[in-house]
Scaffold this motif. Sequence first.
Motif, PDB file in Angstrom:
ATOM      1  N   LEU A  42      35.832  41.171  42.666  1.00 41.45           N
ATOM      2  CA  LEU A  42      34.905  42.307  42.621  1.00 41.45           C
ATOM      3  C   LEU A  42      35.363  43.433  43.538  1.00 41.45           C
ATOM      4  O   LEU A  42      35.318  44.619  43.169  1.00 41.45           O
ATOM      5  CB  LEU A  42      33.496  41.852  43.027  1.00 41.45           C
ATOM      6  N   SER A  43      35.808  43.078  44.736  1.00 39.56           N
ATOM      7  CA  SER A  43      36.249  44.090  45.699  1.00 39.56           C
ATOM      8  C   SER A  43      37.507  44.799  45.209  1.00 39.56           C
ATOM      9  O   SER A  43      37.638  46.019  45.369  1.00 39.56           O
ATOM     10  CB  SER A  43      36.504  43.441  47.067  1.00 39.56           C
ATOM     11  N   VAL A  44      38.428  44.050  44.611  1.00 36.39           N
ATOM     12  CA  VAL A  44      39.658  44.652  44.085  1.00 36.39           C
ATOM     13  C   VAL A  44      39.341  45.593  42.928  1.00 36.39           C
ATOM     14  O   VAL A  44      39.847  46.727  42.871  1.00 36.39           O
ATOM     15  CB  VAL A  44      40.653  43.555  43.635  1.00 36.39           C
ATOM     16  N   ILE A  45      38.497  45.163  41.996  1.00 32.14           N
ATOM     17  CA  ILE A  45      38.124  46.016  40.865  1.00 32.14           C
ATOM     18  C   ILE A  45      37.402  47.266  41.359  1.00 32.14           C
ATOM     19  O   ILE A  45      37.654  48.382  40.885  1.00 32.14           O
ATOM     20  CB  ILE A  45      37.243  45.241  39.865  1.00 32.14           C
TER      21      ILE A  45
ATOM     22  N   SER B 278      37.695  53.147  41.978  1.00 33.43           N
ATOM     23  CA  SER B 278      36.894  54.118  42.722  1.00 33.43           C
ATOM     24  C   SER B 278      37.463  55.522  42.532  1.00 33.43           C
ATOM     25  O   SER B 278      38.588  55.698  42.057  1.00 33.43           O
ATOM     26  CB  SER B 278      36.857  53.752  44.207  1.00 33.43           C
ATOM     27  N   ASP B 279      36.691  56.503  42.921  1.00 35.08           N
ATOM     28  CA  ASP B 279      37.046  57.897  42.642  1.00 35.08           C
ATOM     29  C   ASP B 279      38.393  58.324  43.242  1.00 35.08           C
ATOM     30  O   ASP B 279      39.174  58.997  42.558  1.00 35.08           O
ATOM     31  CB  ASP B 279      35.925  58.812  43.139  1.00 35.08           C
TER      32      ASP B 279
ATOM     33  N   PRO C  58      31.059  56.053  48.543  1.00 39.03           N
ATOM     34  CA  PRO C  58      30.505  54.758  48.958  1.00 39.03           C
ATOM     35  C   PRO C  58      31.201  53.559  48.306  1.00 39.03           C
ATOM     36  O   PRO C  58      31.420  52.540  48.961  1.00 39.03           O
ATOM     37  CB  PRO C  58      29.031  54.842  48.527  1.00 39.03           C
ATOM     38  N   ILE C  59      31.540  53.651  47.010  1.00 36.55           N
ATOM     39  CA  ILE C  59      32.165  52.521  46.320  1.00 36.55           C
ATOM     40  C   ILE C  59      33.509  52.196  46.948  1.00 36.55           C
ATOM     41  O   ILE C  59      33.841  51.031  47.194  1.00 36.55           O
ATOM     42  CB  ILE C  59      32.333  52.837  44.821  1.00 36.55           C
ATOM     43  N   PHE C  60      34.296  53.223  47.243  1.00 39.65           N
ATOM     44  CA  PHE C  60      35.601  53.026  47.859  1.00 39.65           C
ATOM     45  C   PHE C  60      35.447  52.405  49.239  1.00 39.65           C
ATOM     46  O   PHE C  60      36.165  51.454  49.597  1.00 39.65           O
ATOM     47  CB  PHE C  60      36.325  54.374  47.960  1.00 39.65           C
TER      48      PHE C  60
END
Length: 417
Positions: free
Chosen positions: A176-179, A184-185, A338-340
């Motif tokens: 999940l973290s890798v994806i 991410s942007d 935030p996602i990154f």
Amino acid sequence: KHNLFIISFSTASLLGTLYFRKTIILNDWLFEYQLVSLLFLSLFLISIGISRKKGKHISAYYVVLAFAISRVLFDLGDLEQVIYHTSGDDWLTYESFGRTILETGSLRGGESVFKYEPFIRYIIFAEHILFGDGDAWTSVAFLGALNFGVYYYFSLLHSRGYWTIRRKVFLICSELSVIGLMNSDPIIKLIYRDASEVPPWIFMPMILSFLLLSKNRGKWAIGTALVGFSVITRITHLPALFFVYSIFLLSKIFNKELRISIAARYILILGAIVLLPLAHNIYYGGEFVLFRQGEQISVNMDLTPQVWLTSIETSELGRLLEARIREVFYFLDIYPNPIFAISIHGLQLLWIFSLFTNIPFWRRCNRDTKWILFLPIFYLGIYAFFMVGIYYPRKIIAGHFAMGLSTAYWAAHLKSS
């Protein structure tokens, strides 16, 4: 039925994106769209990777392709879009070199002796031969290939090892973290710009899959070629790629899966690819330069050994260390994406946990499993000397990508007690 459902849902998501983009104001819903699409992508890739159904690779390929088209359409609005590159940027320079190859019909590529990264200009040339002048289709191909490589690597890990619930959850958290990180942007924008780091990112999970997770000699040869092309595409990845290839050779030879005579052939293949820039520089420029001219590399070295020694004498060592650690490990006062940020710090936590857990389990690990966790150090260690801030955070992405891949590899190969 499982594969048909996934393909149908992916098609519906793609059509929904087209409708969604026409009926809303992009800036109002951009983050929500990115989050929801990323959750669906993660859900499908993980569920396909865990399953043992036939044809799952085709389903995964369709999912990543649908996601790539959806994301590019949402961001650019047109698959024939030509992306504007500002003057003075590296990607415009490489675009110019690629165009020069097309116009002149010469592999000189705009430089008699390489000053910039050697191989990326030839990749850009091939892109435009395959996809035309539009940058959107190239972005679809690269984003799809990156996500498929991640899926393929983790699907191999899901199919091996002694699994407990805790270890399965640990592997899924890594995936999940890798994806999240690679979709991410900041990464998407670098893909749109044809950054020279993008092909080595795509190659990284495939290199680990072919060299460390396969017993097929044909795949070992392909993995060897990918290592060579990664080196000449991004020279700063050389220490990490040399480390990975050393793990491959030593583990296979010690396990008696590879004879030294066969290993020598793979080394010859690798050497032939890595020496291509040298052949170019001698043929077109008449100079013995292995990769690229040294002055261009020295410009990017902002913390020389002399600077570090001087900082000890002037009591500036602590300040320099703190500043560089904050840059390399992405500790900012304000996080623009935030996602990154969540993905990159999640990978750091998983990697640190694995490193400390690796100590008591040292004897229960195979040779390659013991050492693979140190791979991120070889990606990030060079930035003790080289600049990190140019087009930040692109230079630290490979190291954090390696954190997720190496952590997952370790969890899948830890022997049961």
